[in-house]
Scaffold this active site. Structure first.
Site, PDB file in Angstrom:
ATOM      1  CG  HIS A   1      96.511  55.435  32.163  1.00 48.19           C
ATOM      2  ND1 HIS A   1      97.664  56.535  32.147  1.00 48.19           N
ATOM      3  CD2 HIS A   1      96.517  55.361  30.854  1.00 48.19           C
ATOM      4  CE1 HIS A   1      98.171  56.810  31.201  1.00 48.19           C
ATOM      5  NE2 HIS A   1      97.457  56.016  30.174  1.00 48.19           N
TER       6      HIS A   1
ATOM      7  CD  GLU B   1      82.516  44.650  36.210  1.00 45.23           C
ATOM      8  OE1 GLU B   1      82.436  45.894  36.423  1.00 45.23           O
ATOM      9  OE2 GLU B   1      81.289  43.941  36.014  1.00 45.23           O
TER      10      GLU B   1
HETATM   11  C1  LIG Z   1      86.372  49.516  42.336  1.00 44.49           C
HETATM   12  C2  LIG Z   1      85.134  49.111  42.291  1.00 44.49           C
HETATM   13  C3  LIG Z   1      84.108  49.013  43.245  1.00 44.49           C
HETATM   14  C4  LIG Z   1      82.742  48.417  42.858  1.00 44.49           C
HETATM   15  N1  LIG Z   1      81.987  48.240  44.076  1.00 44.49           N
HETATM   16  C5  LIG Z   1      80.767  47.762  43.679  1.00 44.49           C
HETATM   17  C6  LIG Z   1      79.628  47.634  44.766  1.00 44.49           C
HETATM   18  O1  LIG Z   1      80.198  47.550  45.990  1.00 44.49           O
HETATM   19  N2  LIG Z   1      78.432  47.213  44.475  1.00 44.49           N
HETATM   20  C7  LIG Z   1      78.059  46.701  43.128  1.00 44.49           C
HETATM   21  O2  LIG Z   1      77.213  46.418  42.695  1.00 44.49           O
HETATM   22  N3  LIG Z   1      78.930  47.131  42.130  1.00 44.49           N
HETATM   23  C8  LIG Z   1      80.230  47.567  42.341  1.00 44.49           C
HETATM   24  N4  LIG Z   1      81.184  47.882  41.409  1.00 44.49           N
HETATM   25  C9  LIG Z   1      80.844  47.205  39.996  1.00 44.49           C
HETATM   26  C10 LIG Z   1      79.964  48.125  38.969  1.00 44.49           C
HETATM   27  O3  LIG Z   1      78.650  48.105  39.613  1.00 44.49           O
HETATM   28  C11 LIG Z   1      80.464  47.722  37.845  1.00 44.49           C
HETATM   29  O4  LIG Z   1      81.709  48.244  37.530  1.00 44.49           O
HETATM   30  C12 LIG Z   1      79.292  48.001  36.775  1.00 44.49           C
HETATM   31  O5  LIG Z   1      78.255  47.528  36.903  1.00 44.49           O
HETATM   32  C13 LIG Z   1      79.866  48.157  35.333  1.00 44.49           C
HETATM   33  O6  LIG Z   1      79.442  46.730  34.813  1.00 44.49           O
HETATM   34  P1  LIG Z   1      79.741  46.548  33.147  1.00 44.49           P
HETATM   35  O7  LIG Z   1      81.307  46.477  33.133  1.00 44.49           O
HETATM   36  O8  LIG Z   1      79.172  45.421  33.016  1.00 44.49           O
HETATM   37  O9  LIG Z   1      79.406  47.660  32.331  1.00 44.49           O
HETATM   38  C14 LIG Z   1      82.330  48.163  41.752  1.00 44.49           C
HETATM   39  C15 LIG Z   1      83.279  48.354  40.543  1.00 44.49           C
HETATM   40  C16 LIG Z   1      84.566  48.995  40.910  1.00 44.49           C
HETATM   41  C17 LIG Z   1      85.646  49.095  39.554  1.00 44.49           C
HETATM   42  N1  LIG Z   2      90.766  53.517  32.543  1.00 42.84           N
HETATM   43  C1  LIG Z   2      90.346  52.286  32.045  1.00 42.84           C
HETATM   44  N2  LIG Z   2      89.965  51.256  32.881  1.00 42.84           N
HETATM   45  C2  LIG Z   2      89.189  50.422  32.201  1.00 42.84           C
HETATM   46  N3  LIG Z   2      88.572  50.281  31.013  1.00 42.84           N
HETATM   47  C3  LIG Z   2      88.738  51.129  30.126  1.00 42.84           C
HETATM   48  C4  LIG Z   2      89.467  52.552  30.501  1.00 42.84           C
HETATM   49  N4  LIG Z   2      89.486  53.410  29.997  1.00 42.84           N
HETATM   50  C5  LIG Z   2      88.924  52.834  28.703  1.00 42.84           C
HETATM   51  N5  LIG Z   2      88.314  51.591  28.719  1.00 42.84           N
HETATM   52  C6  LIG Z   2      87.721  50.763  28.070  1.00 42.84           C
HETATM   53  O1  LIG Z   2      86.304  50.873  28.570  1.00 42.84           O
HETATM   54  C7  LIG Z   2      85.763  49.386  28.413  1.00 42.84           C
HETATM   55  C8  LIG Z   2      84.853  49.337  29.831  1.00 42.84           C
HETATM   56  O2  LIG Z   2      83.577  50.036  29.768  1.00 42.84           O
HETATM   57  P1  LIG Z   2      82.222  49.733  30.561  1.00 42.84           P
HETATM   58  O3  LIG Z   2      81.344  50.745  30.208  1.00 42.84           O
HETATM   59  O4  LIG Z   2      82.748  48.942  31.610  1.00 42.84           O
HETATM   60  O5  LIG Z   2      81.909  48.343  29.636  1.00 42.84           O
HETATM   61  P2  LIG Z   2      81.847  46.803  29.336  1.00 42.84           P
HETATM   62  O6  LIG Z   2      80.360  46.747  30.071  1.00 42.84           O
HETATM   63  O7  LIG Z   2      81.800  46.456  27.845  1.00 42.84           O
HETATM   64  O8  LIG Z   2      82.736  46.516  30.261  1.00 42.84           O
HETATM   65  C9  LIG Z   2      86.933  48.685  28.715  1.00 42.84           C
HETATM   66  O9  LIG Z   2      86.823  47.402  27.857  1.00 42.84           O
HETATM   67  C10 LIG Z   2      88.101  49.472  27.731  1.00 42.84           C
HETATM   68  O10 LIG Z   2      87.854  49.033  26.251  1.00 42.84           O
HETATM   69 MG   LIG Z   3      83.094  46.921  32.292  1.00 40.96          MG
END
Ligand SMILES: Cc1cc2nc3c(=O)[nH]c(=O)nc-3n(C[C@H](O)[C@H](O)[C@H](O)COP(=O)(O)O)c2cc1C
Ligand SMILES: Nc1ncnc2c1ncn2[C@@H]1O[C@H](COP(=O)(O)OP(=O)(O)O)[C@@H](O)[C@H]1O
Ligand SMILES: [Mg+2]
Length: 181
Positions: free
Chosen positions: A90, A85
């Site tokens: 931005h 992910e």
């Molecule tokens: C820079 C960054 C660091 C993260 N670090 C962790 C972490 O240490 N532990 C964790 O469980 N999730 C971590 N996450 C993941 C978040 O839990 C995850 O982005 C969130 O569950 C969103 O999931 P989704 O895209 O399915 O909505 C991290 C995400 C990012 C972008």
């Molecule tokens: N700065 C950004 N970085 C990443 N995704 C972004 C950003 N701004 C908007 N988005 C939109 O948000 C979505 C991710 O949101 P998120 O809550 O993580 O949903 P999902 O669980 O479906 O990944 C991306 O797929 C993209 O369409």
């Molecule tokens: Mg996501």
């Protein structure tokens, strides 16, 4: 040693269509992450450790921005499937699901962790963002912002590491690929 192993795998170039995740990034964390499909996750170098990485990202053929990337099982949420992910540093005006995301992973920040509260997870991610912003201003890292990978979506030159859905490739032309950690 873990860092040696990571250095051998970076930079890693990959490209894929943005898919839906669990919808937690924006709603629960206030930090959206653009999720890659399984095909891209499966094409990671097999011995690349899970964890948090930084690098550059581009949506379709747009501008190239700094990014942080989480690779793994998100221990806080106990995901059953490995995910990749990208949070692009931005502000976008709208979502970009189904767009093509291209990234270059350049450096490693830390391993994935479990946290005792959502606030602690959010603080850790904000620290990762600050670290990525700083590291990516380094001369060697800025070079990758202008890499031909971001201007050349159709042709591959160099070693092909993944082909899903467009060509993702390693291109060592003109850049020292081992100069980053
Ligand atoms: C820079 C960054 C660091 C993260 N670090 C962790 C972490 O240490 N532990 C964790 O469980 N999730 C971590 N996450 C993941 C978040 O839990 C995850 O982005 C969130 O569950 C969103 O999931 P989704 O895209 O399915 O909505 C991290 C995400 C990012 C972008
Ligand atoms: N700065 C950004 N970085 C990443 N995704 C972004 C950003 N701004 C908007 N988005 C939109 O948000 C979505 C991710 O949101 P998120 O809550 O993580 O949903 P999902 O669980 O479906 O990944 C991306 O797929 C993209 O369409
Ligand atoms: Mg996501």
């Amino acid at each position: 040693m873990k860092l040696d192993k990571i250095m051998k795998c970076l930079p890693h170039f990959c490209r894929g269509v943005v898919v839906k995740g669990f919808g937690r990034g924006s709603k629960q964390l206030g930090i959206p992450t653009a999720n890659f499909p399984d095909s891209v996750v499966e094409n990671l170098p097999c011995d690349l450790p899970t964890g948090i990485y930084y690098g550059w990202a581009q949506v379709n053929s747009g501008e190239v921005h700094k990014m942080v990337l989480s690779v793994g099982w998100n221990p806080y949420y106990k995901n059953e499937k490995k995910s990749m992910e990208t949070h692009i540093i931005h502000s976008f005006n709208e979502d970009f699901y189904d767009s093509v995301l291209s990234i270059i992973m350049l450096g490693y920040i830390r391993g994935e962790e479990n946290f005792s509260s959502l606030d602690d997870l959010i603080s850790a991610i904000n620290n990762d963002i600050a670290k990525a912003k700083f590291e990516l201003d380094g001369e060697e890292r800025i070079k990758y912002k202008h890499h031909s990978f971001f201007s050349d979506h159709e042709t591959s030159h160099g070693k092909v590491s993944a082909i899903q859905p467009l060509k993702a490739h390693l291109n060592n032309d003109a850049l020292d690929t081992n100069s980053n950690l």
